[in-house]
Design a protein around this motif. Sequence first.
Motif, short mmCIF file in Angstrom:
data_model
loop_
_atom_site.label_atom_id
_atom_site.label_comp_id
_atom_site.label_asym_id
_atom_site.label_seq_id
_atom_site.Cartn_x
_atom_site.Cartn_y
_atom_site.Cartn_z
N ALA A 127 2.19 9.29 -6.10
CA ALA A 127 2.65 10.65 -5.82
C ALA A 127 3.83 11.04 -6.70
O ALA A 127 3.88 12.16 -7.25
CB ALA A 127 3.05 10.76 -4.34
N ASP A 159 -6.49 -1.31 -2.91
CA ASP A 159 -5.74 -2.49 -2.52
C ASP A 159 -6.37 -3.73 -3.14
O ASP A 159 -7.60 -3.81 -3.28
CB ASP A 159 -5.72 -2.64 -1.00
CG ASP A 159 -4.86 -1.58 -0.33
OD1 ASP A 159 -3.96 -1.05 -1.01
OD2 ASP A 159 -5.11 -1.27 0.84
N ALA A 206 0.83 -1.20 0.00
CA ALA A 206 0.00 0.00 0.00
C ALA A 206 0.87 1.26 0.00
O ALA A 206 0.58 2.23 -0.71
CB ALA A 206 -0.92 -0.01 1.21
N ARG A 207 1.93 1.25 0.82
CA ARG A 207 2.82 2.41 0.87
C ARG A 207 3.54 2.61 -0.45
O ARG A 207 3.71 3.74 -0.92
CB ARG A 207 3.84 2.21 2.01
CG ARG A 207 4.95 3.27 2.09
CD ARG A 207 4.39 4.66 2.26
NE ARG A 207 5.43 5.67 2.32
CZ ARG A 207 5.28 6.92 1.92
NH1 ARG A 207 4.13 7.33 1.41
NH2 ARG A 207 6.28 7.77 2.01
N LYS A 234 2.46 1.73 -3.44
CA LYS A 234 1.50 2.26 -4.40
C LYS A 234 1.25 3.75 -4.18
O LYS A 234 1.12 4.52 -5.13
CB LYS A 234 0.18 1.49 -4.28
CG LYS A 234 0.24 0.08 -4.83
CD LYS A 234 -1.11 -0.59 -4.70
CE LYS A 234 -1.06 -2.00 -5.27
NZ LYS A 234 -2.36 -2.70 -5.13
N GLU A 235 1.17 4.14 -2.89
CA GLU A 235 0.97 5.55 -2.57
C GLU A 235 2.14 6.39 -3.09
O GLU A 235 1.95 7.47 -3.66
CB GLU A 235 0.84 5.69 -1.04
CG GLU A 235 0.63 7.11 -0.56
CD GLU A 235 0.63 7.19 0.96
OE1 GLU A 235 0.96 8.25 1.49
OE2 GLU A 235 0.30 6.16 1.61
#
Length: 582
Positions: free
Chosen positions: A183, A222, A175-176, A178-179
């Motif tokens: 960005a 997710d 998840a991190r 992908k974030e």
Amino acid sequence: MVQSSWALFMVLTMAAPLLVIAYRTHRIKLITFETRAIMQVGMMALSLALVAVLTSYLLQLSGPRSVPMIFAAMFFLGAVSLRILGLQLLLLWDWRETKRQPVLVYGAGAAGIQLASALRQAREARPVAFVDDNPTLHGLMVAGLSVHAPKALPSLIARHKIARILIAMPSASTARQKELIAALAQHGPEVQVLPSYVNIMNGETGGEALRTVSPDELLGRDKVDLDIPEIAKTYAGRVVMVTGAGGSIGSELCRQLINCKPARIVLFEQGEFQLYSIDRDLRPQAEAAGIGVTTRLGSITNKARVTGVIAEEGVEIILHAAAYKHVPLVEDNELEGARNNVLGTQVVAEAAYAAGIERFILVSTDKAVRPTNVMGATKRMAELVVQDLQTRSQTTKFAMVRFGNVLGSSGSVLPLFQKQIEAGGPVTVTHKDVTRFFMTIPEAARLVLLAGSYARGGDVFVLDMGKPRRIIDIAHQMIALSGLSVKDPVSGQGDIEVRVTGLRPGEKLYEELLIDDESLRPTPHPKILRAEEAMLSQIEIVAMIRDLQGAITEADTARLRRLIEARVEGYHVQEIPQPRLG
């Protein structure tokens, strides 16, 4: 005093080459000169000092006792300084003579330091700085590079003309990552991710140290964990037949079935090459797991062939993935689309009913809900056929699964966008406001398997896929993740044009998953929902099939359209809105 020291000089001159060989300092590659190499030089300097002390003691030479230590320190500083100077001259020459791509490393931890060190030795890339979230590192020098805060990214990219950002955070969660990807992609440079050490050890990096961001990471949510123990229990020891086994969904179903330990997998496919390909891919894995694989060529509209294969192989479960699914093609070939999608499903489902098999799962689509095209309408008609059979079945459990768009499947937008980007554009989008639900191929296949586990009879299963996404937003993201920019229609600046072409016949602006939201029922999995929707009576189904066969026999497309309007709830011909500019 000097004359008495000649013996000492002779001993040290003879001892030095031996110590060089012993400590292998002549084997230290200049460009890899680092801490361990410096320690080797230091140990050699201390050894020379020890030889000097022992020689002076044995020969009873006069002189200050501090001389050997001063000599060792001067030797160490001289050897290290000359190597560092030589290394800097080599790097300066290399940077001037080669066009190395400037890159930023995101993450100043152990992985980032190792990556920067490796890149210094490469001729393709040149690390210029670190970017890290940890405020305690900002402003520090790590591995010879300055560490900056994420807010400094725009200025760093502009100043150093950064072409690529490398994420060196292998321990970060998916998840991190992908974030971060989302960005960083907004800044323009291509984004790549350093795989975790576990993936490298398992050989999952494809032999490359870095991987380009996959289109699957455009999912916008997710991935849903569908790894449920009930799946394996349902299929273990059973003979499972997959129709359309060579397609995107069918082939993934076959791969995931191996983990369920069925007795045998029957691959049923109309296309010879597709059947050959999945057999070649699947058989080694199946044999290693002790699972039999049978390949059967045939069309799902051929009743004798389907019935024969089910009987010969002793099929217990059928996963029916064979279908024509490309909207514009079926719109232009509606009679063949109906023959395959409706009559083909009827043939397979009735053969399953007659044989009294355990389960039959139909792979359907969200386009079957209030359809505006023949493909969606024929899939809804196929659902109605299966629902009707369930009302009479005492043995076989019939169920259906509705998908959104499957990322990376044949005919989906992502492979098309990738080819268009590689060709330099334009990337074509039918309408600025078109939205779709998306899921991954593994999610789609696992949902089918779960439907088989949860089926009670006549169920329609759907996956909670979050909010639908605009296709044009995905096009923009894919261009950015490729290290390119979207061309401005006014100024003409940018790399890839995004062109709005207008909706195609039968295409909807948005898709739905349910005909009636009130019909939803829970399942043991929080992200999977069961819908109990209205169905036609047996008499209505018989009449529908009779009219459909008549339309196909007479090649009467107008009759087929009238039949669809009469029997498929919510079917309508959508007016094609004009694409808006801007």
